[in-house]
Design an enzyme around this catalytic site. Structure first.
Site, PDB file in Angstrom:
ATOM      1  CG  ASP A  13      -2.245   0.999   1.230  1.00 54.68           C
ATOM      2  OD1 ASP A  13      -2.260   1.444   0.009  1.00 54.68           O
ATOM      3  OD2 ASP A  13      -2.526   1.344   2.097  1.00 54.68           O
ATOM      4  CG  ASN A  15       1.865   1.861  -5.322  1.00 56.49           C
ATOM      5  OD1 ASN A  15       3.063   1.580  -4.415  1.00 56.49           O
ATOM      6  ND2 ASN A  15       1.520   0.632  -6.078  1.00 56.49           N
ATOM      7  N   GLY A  16       0.360   5.557  -4.486  1.00 53.75           N
ATOM      8  CA  GLY A  16      -0.379   7.030  -4.660  1.00 53.75           C
ATOM      9  C   GLY A  16       0.149   8.035  -3.773  1.00 53.75           C
ATOM     10  CG  HIS A  30       0.035   2.474  -9.463  1.00 52.68           C
ATOM     11  ND1 HIS A  30      -0.305   1.951  -8.232  1.00 52.68           N
ATOM     12  CD2 HIS A  30      -1.054   3.179  -9.769  1.00 52.68           C
ATOM     13  CE1 HIS A  30      -1.415   2.279  -7.685  1.00 52.68           C
ATOM     14  NE2 HIS A  30      -2.022   3.056  -8.646  1.00 52.68           N
ATOM     15  CB  SER A  58      -7.979  -5.832  -3.600  1.00 52.45           C
ATOM     16  OG  SER A  58      -8.687  -4.348  -3.831  1.00 52.45           O
ATOM     17  CG  ASN A  61      -7.221  -2.571  -5.904  1.00 50.72           C
ATOM     18  OD1 ASN A  61      -6.503  -3.221  -5.588  1.00 50.72           O
ATOM     19  ND2 ASN A  61      -7.746  -1.485  -4.830  1.00 50.72           N
ATOM     20  NE  ARG A  64      -7.220   1.689  -6.129  1.00 48.64           N
ATOM     21  CZ  ARG A  64      -6.436   2.015  -5.312  1.00 48.64           C
ATOM     22  NH1 ARG A  64      -5.253   2.569  -5.885  1.00 48.64           N
ATOM     23  NH2 ARG A  64      -6.297   1.930  -4.265  1.00 48.64           N
ATOM     24  NE  ARG A 181      -2.704  -1.684   4.481  1.00 44.14           N
ATOM     25  CZ  ARG A 181      -3.839  -1.733   4.108  1.00 44.14           C
ATOM     26  NH1 ARG A 181      -4.800  -2.580   4.578  1.00 44.14           N
ATOM     27  NH2 ARG A 181      -4.244  -0.784   3.247  1.00 44.14           N
ATOM     28  CB  SER A 189      -7.557  -4.300   3.132  1.00 39.99           C
ATOM     29  OG  SER A 189      -7.434  -3.162   3.502  1.00 39.99           O
TER      30      SER A 189
END
Ligand code: FPP
Length: 241
Positions: A13, A15-16, A30, A58, A61, A64, A181, A189
């Site tokens: 988790d 990347n953004g 990413h 996931s 996801n 998105r 994580r 999650s």
């Protein structure tokens, strides 16, 4: 305890947020995250970890923006294609868990080709969780069990933990010993929720693109310091050691 984990599973988790902190678009986060995934599978292989599972995409996801979904799918394909020679050289077996039905055809084919090309790998399994959700996986298993029961092939009393597991897409994997994580959040999650029942959890504040061997070693060392009791007392564990 001094045994290294046999199976490490990672929720990659951040990347953004890493991209935003570097003044870059999410796509750069990413792309950098994929490079980190490559370095991480190599680091795990070098450390003799038998199973590594990466939460690449996931079930949730799919919510998105389509543009980001397209990028993540393309990156998964690229990850598999670019690393194939290395998987074979290192005798790494690629596997996937999750619902592959919804993946774009090109991504699915590339992954299936990677899985097939590496099927004789014996030194480590690298599992990509794609379109994966723990609840979704359990629902699929319950449906399959109900269908078998309805067809008279399975009696309710024959359903136990072992038979339930055989219907999960994680069936071929041992339970994760250590779930890592990144990104600072402290939750699972929907990742391996059944399989992680006794896993040790390690939460790292840093974002996935910044994850490296030092943090991996920290997580492994933290795991090795913990006592896994599986419901027993500390004295019982010490006596059975
Ligand atoms: C979370 O970061 C990460 C993902 C949704 C996907 C993880 C995917 C990769 C690292 C690329 C593909 C990897 C492989 C191995 C093929 P986020 O976007 O939720 O970050 P944020 O919480 O900071 O927004």
């Amino acid at each position: 305890m001094s045994c290294k984990p046999e199976h490490i599973a990672i929720i990659m988790d951040g990347n953004g947020r890493w991209a935003a902190a570097h003044g870059e678009p999410r796509a750069v986060g990413h792309r950098t995250g994929v490079k980190t995934a490559t370095k991480t599978f190599i680091a795990c292989h070098d450390r003799g970890i038998a199973h590594l599972t990466l939460y690449a995409f996931s079930f949730a996801n799919w919510r998105r923006p389509q543009e980001e979904i397209d990028l993540l799918m393309a990156l998964c394909q690229q990850f598999v294609e670019d690393n194939q020679a290395q998987f074979i050289e290192r005798s790494v077996r690629l596997q996937v868990i999750g619902d592959l039905e919804e993946l774009p055809t090109a991504t699915r084919r590339a992954i299936e080709a990677g899985v097939d090309a590496t099927k004789n790998g014996e030194s480590m399994t690298l599992t990509l969780a794609l379109g994966y959700g723990g609840r979704n996986d359990l629902v699929g298993a319950v449906r399959a069990i109900a269908a078998r029961a309805q067809a008279g092939l399975l009696l309710p009393e024959e359903i136990d933990e072992t038979s339930l597991r055989s219907f999960l897409t994680t069936d071929a994997l041992p339970d994760p010993d250590l779930v890592i994580r990144t990104g600072g959040e402290k939750r699972l999650s929907d990742f391996l929720i059944f399989e992680s029942a006794y896993a040790e959890l390690f939460f790292a504040e840093l974002m996935w693109p910044a994850f490296d061997e030092t943090v991996l070693d920290e997580a492994i060392a933290a795991y090795e310091r913990r006592e896994r009791r599986y419901g027993r007392t500390g004295a019982q564990v010490a006596a059975s050691a």
